[in-house]
Design a protein around this motif. Structure first.
Motif, PDB file in Angstrom:
ATOM      1  N   PHE A  57       0.831  -1.206   0.000  1.00  0.00           N
ATOM      2  CA  PHE A  57       0.000   0.000   0.000  1.00  0.00           C
ATOM      3  C   PHE A  57       0.866   1.256   0.000  1.00  0.00           C
ATOM      4  N   ALA A  58       2.032   1.182   0.624  1.00  0.00           N
ATOM      5  CA  ALA A  58       2.935   2.334   0.610  1.00  0.00           C
ATOM      6  C   ALA A  58       3.460   2.602  -0.792  1.00  0.00           C
ATOM      7  N   LEU A  59       3.561   1.561  -1.602  1.00  0.00           N
ATOM      8  CA  LEU A  59       3.986   1.730  -2.988  1.00  0.00           C
ATOM      9  C   LEU A  59       2.815   2.050  -3.905  1.00  0.00           C
ATOM     10  N   ALA A  60       1.651   1.518  -3.581  1.00  0.00           N
ATOM     11  CA  ALA A  60       0.519   1.618  -4.519  1.00  0.00           C
ATOM     12  C   ALA A  60      -0.797   1.712  -3.764  1.00  0.00           C
ATOM     13  N   PHE A  61      -1.168   2.926  -3.387  1.00  0.00           N
ATOM     14  CA  PHE A  61      -2.447   3.164  -2.716  1.00  0.00           C
ATOM     15  C   PHE A  61      -3.518   3.342  -3.801  1.00  0.00           C
ATOM     16  N   TRP A  62      -4.036   2.185  -4.241  1.00  0.00           N
ATOM     17  CA  TRP A  62      -5.020   2.184  -5.333  1.00  0.00           C
ATOM     18  C   TRP A  62      -5.862   0.931  -5.238  1.00  0.00           C
ATOM     19  N   PRO A  63      -7.175   1.027  -5.523  1.00  0.00           N
ATOM     20  CA  PRO A  63      -7.895   2.232  -5.954  1.00  0.00           C
ATOM     21  C   PRO A  63      -8.138   3.213  -4.806  1.00  0.00           C
ATOM     22  N   ASP A  64      -8.130   4.467  -5.150  1.00  0.00           N
ATOM     23  CA  ASP A  64      -8.384   5.543  -4.191  1.00  0.00           C
ATOM     24  C   ASP A  64      -9.801   6.062  -4.432  1.00  0.00           C
ATOM     25  N   SER A  65     -10.788   5.268  -4.048  1.00  0.00           N
ATOM     26  CA  SER A  65     -12.177   5.571  -4.402  1.00  0.00           C
ATOM     27  C   SER A  65     -12.711   6.828  -3.726  1.00  0.00           C
ATOM     28  N   ARG A  66     -12.084   7.250  -2.647  1.00  0.00           N
ATOM     29  CA  ARG A  66     -12.555   8.442  -1.939  1.00  0.00           C
ATOM     30  C   ARG A  66     -11.700   9.680  -2.201  1.00  0.00           C
ATOM     31  N   GLY A  67     -10.784   9.586  -3.111  1.00  0.00           N
ATOM     32  CA  GLY A  67      -9.958  10.740  -3.462  1.00  0.00           C
ATOM     33  C   GLY A  67      -9.060  11.225  -2.344  1.00  0.00           C
ATOM     34  N   LYS A  68      -8.526  10.298  -1.558  1.00  0.00           N
ATOM     35  CA  LYS A  68      -7.669  10.691  -0.437  1.00  0.00           C
ATOM     36  C   LYS A  68      -6.319  11.236  -0.897  1.00  0.00           C
ATOM     37  N   ILE A  69      -5.801  10.713  -2.010  1.00  0.00           N
ATOM     38  CA  ILE A  69      -4.472  11.121  -2.455  1.00  0.00           C
ATOM     39  C   ILE A  69      -4.410  12.615  -2.758  1.00  0.00           C
ATOM     40  N   PRO A  70      -5.245  13.151  -3.637  1.00  0.00           N
ATOM     41  CA  PRO A  70      -5.140  14.591  -3.927  1.00  0.00           C
ATOM     42  C   PRO A  70      -5.432  15.458  -2.704  1.00  0.00           C
ATOM     43  N   LYS A  71      -6.349  15.021  -1.852  1.00  0.00           N
ATOM     44  CA  LYS A  71      -6.663  15.800  -0.652  1.00  0.00           C
ATOM     45  C   LYS A  71      -5.455  15.857   0.286  1.00  0.00           C
ATOM     46  N   ALA A  72      -4.838  14.714   0.514  1.00  0.00           N
ATOM     47  CA  ALA A  72      -3.690  14.663   1.423  1.00  0.00           C
ATOM     48  C   ALA A  72      -2.497  15.420   0.860  1.00  0.00           C
ATOM     49  N   LEU A  73      -2.234  15.274  -0.440  1.00  0.00           N
ATOM     50  CA  LEU A  73      -1.131  15.999  -1.056  1.00  0.00           C
ATOM     51  C   LEU A  73      -1.371  17.504  -1.012  1.00  0.00           C
ATOM     52  N   SER A  74      -2.593  17.905  -1.313  1.00  0.00           N
ATOM     53  CA  SER A  74      -2.928  19.329  -1.287  1.00  0.00           C
ATOM     54  C   SER A  74      -2.698  19.919   0.094  1.00  0.00           C
ATOM     55  N   ALA A  75      -3.114  19.195   1.128  1.00  0.00           N
ATOM     56  CA  ALA A  75      -2.938  19.678   2.501  1.00  0.00           C
ATOM     57  C   ALA A  75      -1.459  19.812   2.842  1.00  0.00           C
ATOM     58  N   MET A  76      -0.666  18.830   2.443  1.00  0.00           N
ATOM     59  CA  MET A  76       0.775  18.887   2.729  1.00  0.00           C
ATOM     60  C   MET A  76       1.419  20.086   2.057  1.00  0.00           C
ATOM     61  N   ILE A  77       1.071  20.314   0.784  1.00  0.00           N
ATOM     62  CA  ILE A  77       1.681  21.406   0.035  1.00  0.00           C
ATOM     63  C   ILE A  77       1.254  22.765   0.590  1.00  0.00           C
ATOM     64  N   GLN A  78      -0.027  22.920   0.853  1.00  0.00           N
ATOM     65  CA  GLN A  78      -0.529  24.204   1.342  1.00  0.00           C
ATOM     66  C   GLN A  78      -0.004  24.524   2.736  1.00  0.00           C
ATOM     67  N   ASN A  79       0.168  23.477   3.564  1.00  0.00           N
ATOM     68  CA  ASN A  79       0.685  23.688   4.927  1.00  0.00           C
ATOM     69  C   ASN A  79       2.202  23.589   5.000  1.00  0.00           C
ATOM     70  N   GLU A  80       2.812  23.229   3.891  1.00  0.00           N
ATOM     71  CA  GLU A  80       4.266  22.995   3.846  1.00  0.00           C
ATOM     72  C   GLU A  80       4.700  22.113   5.021  1.00  0.00           C
ATOM     73  N   ASP A  81       4.067  20.977   5.091  1.00  0.00           N
ATOM     74  CA  ASP A  81       4.313  20.001   6.155  1.00  0.00           C
ATOM     75  C   ASP A  81       5.807  19.665   6.223  1.00  0.00           C
ATOM     76  N   PRO A  82       6.453  19.869   7.384  1.00  0.00           N
ATOM     77  CA  PRO A  82       7.894  19.624   7.499  1.00  0.00           C
ATOM     78  C   PRO A  82       8.280  18.150   7.498  1.00  0.00           C
ATOM     79  N   ALA A  83       7.284  17.245   7.463  1.00  0.00           N
ATOM     80  CA  ALA A  83       7.588  15.815   7.501  1.00  0.00           C
ATOM     81  C   ALA A  83       8.428  15.371   6.303  1.00  0.00           C
ATOM     82  N   VAL A  84       8.467  16.186   5.245  1.00  0.00           N
ATOM     83  CA  VAL A  84       9.234  15.810   4.055  1.00  0.00           C
ATOM     84  C   VAL A  84      10.734  15.889   4.280  1.00  0.00           C
TER      85      VAL A  84
END
Length: 332
Positions: free
Chosen positions: A88-115
Motif C-alpha cells: 500500500f505504501a507503494l501503490a495506494f489504489w484504488p483511491d475511491s474516496r480521493g484521499k491522495i489529492p486531498k492529502a497531497l494538497s494539505a501537505m503542500i498548502q501547509n508545507e508540512d515539514p515531515a518531508v
C-alpha cells in the motif's frame, strides 16, 4: 517389494518436480523482478535528486521504469510486500474516496515539514506515498503547480526516496528470509502444497485485479461508464498496466503448469488472445468506455481475461492440487 520401490521412486520424482517448479519461479521470476523493482526505484530516487521538476524528462522516464517494475510484481501480494503495509505504501489504489489529492494538497498548502526526513515522512498518511501520489505531482495539472515549487520539490524527493527504501526492504526480505521459507517448507509453509497454493493465489488475484479493477472500474456500467476511474490515467498508463500484468501473469501461469504441456498450451493460447486484443485497443486510458463500439472491445478483453481465470480455476488448480483461497480483494 518391486511395486513399493516403484511407488517410492515415483513419489520422489513428483516431489522433485514440485521443488523444481517452485525453485524456477523463485529464481527466474520473483527474485529478478524484485531486484529490478529495487534497482529502478533507486534510479527514480536519484533522478528526483538531480531534477525534481514535474516536467523533467529524466524524472518522468525514471518514474515510468520504476512503475513498470512495480506493476510486474504487484500480484505478489504476500510475504515481504504485506509486511508493514509495504504494497500500500507503494501503490495506494484504488483511491475511491480521493484521499491522495486531498492529502497531497494539505501537505503542500501547509508545507508540512515531515518531508525533511525519511523517519518523519514515514509517519504521514499512506495516501501521500507511492507511485500514485507521485503521479499527481508529475502529471496532474493542479497539484503539479500548487504552492511553492521548492516545497513540491521536497515532496517529490521524499516520495521517491520512500519508494526506493520500501522496494529495497521488500527485496532484502525476499533474499534473506522468504525465499528459504518457500524453498524448504516447515515454518511459514508446512508443506510444498501450501507454497504452490500461495503462488496460485497470486495468479488468481492478479487476474482478478486486472479484470475487475483495471478494466471493471473504468467500464462501470453501460449507462454509467467511469473513464475517470481508469488506473494511472493522468500519466497515460491505464492500458499499459493491463499489458504488463498479462505478460507477468502469463509467465507465472505457464510455470505453474509445469510439464503439463496441454494445460500450458491452453493457458498460453488464452493469454495470447488477450494480449492481442489489448494491443489492438489503441486506447491508452480507456476513454472508449463511453462509446458503444469501443466499449465492446474493452468488454471483450475483460471476458478473455475471465476465460483465463476459468482455465486456472477449473484446470490449473486441480492439476496443482490447490484452490484459489482467500486474497486481499475478498470482502471488498
Amino acid at each position: 517389494m518391486r511395486s513399493l520401490t516403484l511407488a517410492f521412486v515415483l513419489s520422489l520424482s513428483a516431489f522433485a518436480a514440485q521443488a523444481d517448479l517452485v525453485d524456477d519461479i523463485l529464481d527466474q521470476q520473483i527474485l529478478p523482478t524484485m531486484s529490478a523493482l529495487a534497482g529502478h526505484s533507486q534510479a527514480l530516487s536519484q533522478a528526483a535528486a538531480q531534477d525534481c521538476k514535474s516536467d523533467s524528462a529524466e524524472l518522468q522516464q525514471a518514474y515510468a521504469d520504476a512503475f513498470d517494475a512495480w506493476i510486474t510484481v504487484s500480484h505478489l501480494r504476500f510475504g515481504p510486500t504485506e509486511t508493514d503495509n509495504r504494497a500500500f505504501a507503494l501503490a495506494f489504489w484504488p483511491d475511491s474516496r480521493g484521499k491522495i489529492p486531498k492529502a497531497l494538497s494539505a501537505m503542500i498548502q501547509n508545507e508540512d515539514p515531515a518531508v525533511k526526513t525519511p523517519s518523519d515522512f514515514a509517519t504521514t498518511s499512506i495516501a501521500v506515498h507511492g507511485f500514485y501520489a507521485l503521479e499527481f505531482l508529475l502529471y496532474d495539472t493542479e497539484l503539479s503547480t500548487l504552492g511553492k515549487e521548492a516545497y513540491r520539490c521536497q515532496l517529490v524527493r521524499a516520495i521517491a526516496d520512500d519508494i526506493s527504501d520500501t522496494s529495497h526492504l521488500i527485496l532484502k526480505d525476499w533474499q534473506q528470509n522468504y525465499v528459504a521459507q518457500m524453498r524448504t517448507p516447515g515454518d511459514r509453509y508446512q508443506t510444498r502444497s501450501e507454497v504452490k497454493q500461495e503462488l496460485f493465489k497470486a495468479l488468481n488475484t492478479g487476474l482478478q485485479v486486472t479484470s475487475d479493477m483495471r478494466l471493471g472500474r473504468p467500464l462501470g456500467t453501460f449507462d454509467h461508464p467511469r473513464p475517470n476511474r481508469a488506473e494511472a490515467r493522468r500519466s497515460g498508463r491505464s492500458l499499459h498496466h493491463v499489458e504488463l500484468s498479462l505478460q507477468s501473469l502469463e509467465n507465472l501461469a505457464i510455470a505453474l503448469a509445469g510439464d503439463n504441456l496441454a494445460l500450458a498450451a491452453d493457458l498460453q493460447a488464452g493469454f495470447s488472445k488477450a494480449r492481442i486484443s489489448a494491443a489492438r485497443l489503441a486506447d491508452p486510458v480507456f476513454s472508449g468506455v463511453s462509446d458503444p463500439s469501443s466499449r465492446f472491445r474493452i468488454e471483450a478483453l475483460q471476458q478473455q481475461i475471465n476465460d483465463i481465470r476459468s482455465i486456472a480455476d477449473v484446470d490449473l488448480g486441480p492439476a496443482l492440487g490447490v484452490t484459489p483461497g482467500f486474497n486481499s480483494l475478498d470482502g471488498d
